[in-house]
Design a protein around this motif. Structure first.
Motif, PDB file in Angstrom:
ATOM      1  N   TYR A  29       0.653  -1.329  -0.138  1.00  0.00           N
ATOM      2  CA  TYR A  29       0.063   0.092   0.094  1.00  0.00           C
ATOM      3  C   TYR A  29       0.861   1.164   0.195  1.00  0.00           C
ATOM      4  CZ  TYR A  29      -4.606  -2.244   0.493  1.00  0.00           C
ATOM      5  OH  TYR A  29      -5.703  -3.035   0.272  1.00  0.00           O
ATOM      6  N   SER A  30       1.825   1.221   0.387  1.00  0.00           N
ATOM      7  CA  SER A  30       2.786   2.542   0.469  1.00  0.00           C
ATOM      8  C   SER A  30       4.366   2.386   0.157  1.00  0.00           C
ATOM      9  CB  SER A  30       2.602   3.027   1.970  1.00  0.00           C
ATOM     10  OG  SER A  30       3.675   4.422   1.832  1.00  0.00           O
ATOM     11  N   THR A  31       4.914   2.269  -1.252  1.00  0.00           N
ATOM     12  CA  THR A  31       6.144   2.343  -1.141  1.00  0.00           C
ATOM     13  C   THR A  31       6.975   3.235  -0.661  1.00  0.00           C
ATOM     14  OG1 THR A  31       5.853   3.507  -3.326  1.00  0.00           O
ATOM     15  CG2 THR A  31       5.715   0.987  -3.634  1.00  0.00           C
ATOM     16  N   SER A  32       6.409   4.562  -0.443  1.00  0.00           N
ATOM     17  CA  SER A  32       7.155   5.555   0.014  1.00  0.00           C
ATOM     18  C   SER A  32       7.433   5.412   1.628  1.00  0.00           C
ATOM     19  CB  SER A  32       6.368   6.845  -0.003  1.00  0.00           C
ATOM     20  OG  SER A  32       6.350   7.223  -1.472  1.00  0.00           O
ATOM     21  N   PHE A  33       6.385   4.681   2.162  1.00  0.00           N
ATOM     22  CA  PHE A  33       6.611   4.531   3.370  1.00  0.00           C
ATOM     23  C   PHE A  33       7.517   3.387   3.808  1.00  0.00           C
ATOM     24  CE2 PHE A  33       5.681   1.927   7.431  1.00  0.00           C
ATOM     25  CZ  PHE A  33       5.750   3.051   8.157  1.00  0.00           C
ATOM     26  N   ALA A  34       7.405   2.410   2.876  1.00  0.00           N
ATOM     27  CA  ALA A  34       8.311   1.136   2.858  1.00  0.00           C
ATOM     28  C   ALA A  34       9.888   1.560   2.814  1.00  0.00           C
ATOM     29  CB  ALA A  34       7.869   0.298   1.886  1.00  0.00           C
ATOM     30  N   ILE A  35      10.038   2.475   2.000  1.00  0.00           N
ATOM     31  CA  ILE A  35      11.459   2.973   1.698  1.00  0.00           C
ATOM     32  C   ILE A  35      11.824   3.657   2.895  1.00  0.00           C
ATOM     33  CG2 ILE A  35      12.729   4.534   0.761  1.00  0.00           C
ATOM     34  CD1 ILE A  35      11.369   4.092  -1.989  1.00  0.00           C
ATOM     35  N   ALA A  36      11.219   4.501   3.667  1.00  0.00           N
ATOM     36  CA  ALA A  36      11.509   5.423   4.785  1.00  0.00           C
ATOM     37  C   ALA A  36      11.728   4.282   6.018  1.00  0.00           C
ATOM     38  CB  ALA A  36      10.596   6.364   5.203  1.00  0.00           C
ATOM     39  N   CYS A  37      11.008   3.058   5.873  1.00  0.00           N
ATOM     40  CA  CYS A  37      10.820   2.210   6.946  1.00  0.00           C
ATOM     41  C   CYS A  37      12.042   1.393   7.005  1.00  0.00           C
ATOM     42  CB  CYS A  37       9.758   1.278   7.109  1.00  0.00           C
ATOM     43  SG  CYS A  37       9.156   0.517   8.768  1.00  0.00           S
ATOM     44  N   ARG A  38      12.564   1.262   5.765  1.00  0.00           N
ATOM     45  CA  ARG A  38      13.928   0.535   5.988  1.00  0.00           C
ATOM     46  C   ARG A  38      15.207   1.505   6.368  1.00  0.00           C
ATOM     47  NH1 ARG A  38      11.819  -1.598   0.929  1.00  0.00           N
ATOM     48  NH2 ARG A  38      12.756  -0.069  -0.456  1.00  0.00           N
ATOM     49  N   LEU A  39      15.043   2.569   6.418  1.00  0.00           N
ATOM     50  CA  LEU A  39      16.170   3.601   7.115  1.00  0.00           C
ATOM     51  C   LEU A  39      15.987   3.415   8.596  1.00  0.00           C
ATOM     52  CD1 LEU A  39      15.945   6.680   5.073  1.00  0.00           C
ATOM     53  CD2 LEU A  39      17.396   4.654   4.772  1.00  0.00           C
ATOM     54  N   LEU A  40      14.874   2.873   9.257  1.00  0.00           N
ATOM     55  CA  LEU A  40      15.116   2.659  10.760  1.00  0.00           C
ATOM     56  C   LEU A  40      15.805   1.555  11.141  1.00  0.00           C
ATOM     57  CD1 LEU A  40      11.093   2.635  11.343  1.00  0.00           C
ATOM     58  CD2 LEU A  40      12.490   4.409  12.434  1.00  0.00           C
ATOM     59  N   GLY A  41      16.348   1.540  12.447  1.00  0.00           N
ATOM     60  CA  GLY A  41      17.187   0.522  12.781  1.00  0.00           C
ATOM     61  C   GLY A  41      16.253  -0.656  13.069  1.00  0.00           C
ATOM     62  N   PRO A  42      16.907  -1.753  13.368  1.00  0.00           N
ATOM     63  CA  PRO A  42      16.158  -3.044  13.533  1.00  0.00           C
ATOM     64  C   PRO A  42      15.427  -3.102  14.985  1.00  0.00           C
ATOM     65  CG  PRO A  42      18.748  -3.387  14.017  1.00  0.00           C
ATOM     66  CD  PRO A  42      18.457  -2.321  13.282  1.00  0.00           C
ATOM     67  N   ARG A  43      15.673  -2.267  15.846  1.00  0.00           N
ATOM     68  CA  ARG A  43      14.881  -2.014  17.253  1.00  0.00           C
ATOM     69  C   ARG A  43      13.517  -1.338  16.715  1.00  0.00           C
ATOM     70  NH1 ARG A  43      13.810   1.985  20.810  1.00  0.00           N
ATOM     71  NH2 ARG A  43      14.828   3.255  19.296  1.00  0.00           N
ATOM     72  N   PRO A  44      13.460  -0.433  16.216  1.00  0.00           N
ATOM     73  CA  PRO A  44      11.943   0.003  16.004  1.00  0.00           C
ATOM     74  C   PRO A  44      11.194  -0.242  14.732  1.00  0.00           C
ATOM     75  CG  PRO A  44      13.412   1.817  15.388  1.00  0.00           C
ATOM     76  CD  PRO A  44      14.232   0.565  15.850  1.00  0.00           C
ATOM     77  N   ARG A  45      12.076  -0.730  13.896  1.00  0.00           N
ATOM     78  CA  ARG A  45      11.381  -1.042  12.492  1.00  0.00           C
ATOM     79  C   ARG A  45      10.282  -2.108  12.476  1.00  0.00           C
ATOM     80  NH1 ARG A  45      15.469  -3.760   9.901  1.00  0.00           N
ATOM     81  NH2 ARG A  45      16.673  -1.677   9.596  1.00  0.00           N
ATOM     82  N   PRO A  46      10.323  -3.252  13.170  1.00  0.00           N
ATOM     83  CA  PRO A  46       9.223  -4.017  12.999  1.00  0.00           C
ATOM     84  C   PRO A  46       7.933  -3.557  13.672  1.00  0.00           C
ATOM     85  CG  PRO A  46      10.819  -5.259  14.390  1.00  0.00           C
ATOM     86  CD  PRO A  46      11.454  -3.876  13.661  1.00  0.00           C
ATOM     87  N   HIS A  47       8.087  -2.890  14.874  1.00  0.00           N
ATOM     88  CA  HIS A  47       7.056  -2.234  15.221  1.00  0.00           C
ATOM     89  C   HIS A  47       6.462  -1.168  14.580  1.00  0.00           C
ATOM     90  CE1 HIS A  47       7.940  -4.471  19.034  1.00  0.00           C
ATOM     91  NE2 HIS A  47       9.106  -4.175  19.004  1.00  0.00           N
ATOM     92  N   VAL A  48       7.077  -0.163  14.107  1.00  0.00           N
ATOM     93  CA  VAL A  48       6.434   0.662  13.249  1.00  0.00           C
ATOM     94  C   VAL A  48       5.739   0.182  12.208  1.00  0.00           C
ATOM     95  CG1 VAL A  48       6.910   2.686  11.724  1.00  0.00           C
ATOM     96  CG2 VAL A  48       8.147   2.718  13.807  1.00  0.00           C
ATOM     97  N   ARG A  49       6.253  -0.934  11.619  1.00  0.00           N
ATOM     98  CA  ARG A  49       5.311  -1.365  10.290  1.00  0.00           C
ATOM     99  C   ARG A  49       4.079  -2.000  11.141  1.00  0.00           C
ATOM    100  NH1 ARG A  49      10.588  -4.864   8.040  1.00  0.00           N
ATOM    101  NH2 ARG A  49      11.174  -3.359   6.446  1.00  0.00           N
ATOM    102  N   THR A  50       3.976  -2.616  12.135  1.00  0.00           N
ATOM    103  CA  THR A  50       2.975  -3.212  12.853  1.00  0.00           C
ATOM    104  C   THR A  50       1.812  -1.744  13.126  1.00  0.00           C
ATOM    105  OG1 THR A  50       3.315  -3.064  15.005  1.00  0.00           O
ATOM    106  CG2 THR A  50       4.176  -5.072  13.720  1.00  0.00           C
ATOM    107  N   VAL A  51       2.350  -0.728  13.457  1.00  0.00           N
ATOM    108  CA  VAL A  51       1.581   0.377  13.700  1.00  0.00           C
ATOM    109  C   VAL A  51       0.682   0.826  12.137  1.00  0.00           C
ATOM    110  CG1 VAL A  51       1.449   2.683  14.225  1.00  0.00           C
ATOM    111  CG2 VAL A  51       2.522   1.213  15.824  1.00  0.00           C
ATOM    112  N   TYR A  52       1.547   0.989  11.295  1.00  0.00           N
ATOM    113  CA  TYR A  52       0.883   1.365  10.006  1.00  0.00           C
ATOM    114  C   TYR A  52       0.164   0.461   9.363  1.00  0.00           C
ATOM    115  CZ  TYR A  52       3.072   5.915   9.915  1.00  0.00           C
ATOM    116  OH  TYR A  52       3.339   7.471  10.055  1.00  0.00           O
ATOM    117  N   ALA A  53       0.622  -0.933   9.797  1.00  0.00           N
ATOM    118  CA  ALA A  53      -0.338  -1.763   8.953  1.00  0.00           C
ATOM    119  C   ALA A  53      -1.933  -1.790   9.601  1.00  0.00           C
ATOM    120  CB  ALA A  53       0.149  -3.329   9.129  1.00  0.00           C
ATOM    121  N   LEU A  54      -1.877  -1.639  10.894  1.00  0.00           N
ATOM    122  CA  LEU A  54      -3.226  -1.616  11.429  1.00  0.00           C
ATOM    123  C   LEU A  54      -4.097  -0.286  11.106  1.00  0.00           C
ATOM    124  CD1 LEU A  54      -5.439  -2.651  13.523  1.00  0.00           C
ATOM    125  CD2 LEU A  54      -4.438  -1.142  14.997  1.00  0.00           C
ATOM    126  N   VAL A  55      -3.152   0.846  11.029  1.00  0.00           N
ATOM    127  CA  VAL A  55      -3.775   1.869  10.496  1.00  0.00           C
ATOM    128  C   VAL A  55      -4.393   1.751   9.072  1.00  0.00           C
ATOM    129  CG1 VAL A  55      -3.121   4.468   9.933  1.00  0.00           C
ATOM    130  CG2 VAL A  55      -2.434   3.511  12.031  1.00  0.00           C
TER     131      VAL A  55
END
Length: 293
Positions: A29-55
């Motif tokens: 659903y969001s290539t732009s967000f997916a790109i930005a999310c890859r710039l997160l460190g491994p600590r927050p990355r999976p959690h931010v993905r789960t927030v945006y998936a529910l949203v």
């Protein structure tokens, strides 16, 4: 039965599968967000993905797929209500049969995301089923629930993912998260104004001759982006690059909206420019500062 997985290992596998499902939602659903999310460190990355998936799932419930499946407005509202109830219940018990909800609930429990942020978000989603034209008050409430609260959820992740105990973010970071979320939302309102009006019958901004203008909204966006940029250096190091990239992408969208409007179709940032913005964020450069003309 043979080959039964031990309970602890089974939950770990289920958690990983739920996080993978959330990542798939974002990638689709969001290539732009997916790109930005890859710039997160491994600590927050999976959690931010789960927030945006529910949203995203909640947003899709009210933005077309449910209606296309033949659901009435009342039936769509019931689906959204069920999703909210399941989300809150999953946080309490630590499990859901809905993979996206399960992933979010595990994040919420670890990072301290509670009903004070979840309830306003779902309230804004319900608004899309009932309110066609927003005034100043309903606009502010909608933006808070649909965008600022999401920014605050992400901030809870930035501060608390992997921590031994949950802490509340400093007020300056909370204000920056809210204002960045608001800027993202209002950029999207301007980008999608024709589609929202014609296809969905919604007027989020209330633009009118002699009243609120596009330039007024863009000025507000620029102010919010500047306020957010000022506190990005105070975020945890493993979050700054991604937030800078997202900030700069929307600053570029705001600039293009100011230059070209929407006459030529939905304003987009070319992939080569997205790559350049991501590269400068990866290099640790400061967020872009747009000068109002």
């Amino acid at each position: 039965m043979t080959g039964r997985t031990p309970a602890a290992d089974a939950l770990e596998l289920y958690d990983r599968t739920a996080r993978d499902a959330a990542a798939t939602v974002i990638a689709r659903y969001s290539t732009s967000f997916a790109i930005a999310c890859r710039l997160l460190g491994p600590r927050p990355r999976p959690h931010v993905r789960t927030v945006y998936a529910l949203v995203r799932v909640a947003d899709e419930v009210v933005d077309g797929p449910a209606a296309s499946a033949g659901l009435s407005t009342d039936a769509t509202r019931a689906v959204l209500d069920d999703l909210e109830r399941e989300t809150i219940a999953a946080i309490e018990r630590g499990f859901s049969a809905n993979l996206v909800v399960h992933a979010f609930a595990r994040t919420a429990r670890e990072c301290g995301i509670g009903e004070s942020l979840i309830t306003p978000f779902f309230a804004s989603m319900r608004t899309d089923l009932a309110v066609r034209r927003h005034d100043e008050d309903s606009h502010s409430a909608y933006v808070y629930g649909s965008a600022e609260a999401v920014g605050l959820m992400c901030l809870q992740v930035f501060v608390n993912a992997g921590a031994r105990r949950i802490e509340q973010p400093p007020p300056a970071l909370a204000d920056g998260a809210r204002r960045l979320g608001a800027a993202f939302q209002e950029v999207n309102f301007l980008r999608d104004v024709e589609h929202d009006t014609r296809a969905l019958g919604r007027d989020y901004l209330g633009l009118s001759p002699g009243g609120l203008s596009r330039d007024d909204v863009l000025d507000r966006i620029d102010d919010d982006l500047a306020a957010a940029a000022a506190v990005i250096p105070d975020l945890p190091r493993d979050c700054r690059r991604a937030v800078t990239a997202a900030h700069d992408l929307f600053a570029e969208l705001a600039r293009r909206l100011r230059d070209g409007g929407t006459a030529g179709g939905r304003v987009r940032v070319p992939d080569i420019v997205k790559a350049r913005l991501a590269a400068r964020a990866w290099a640790g450069l400061s967020p872009l500062r747009e000068r109002r003309r």
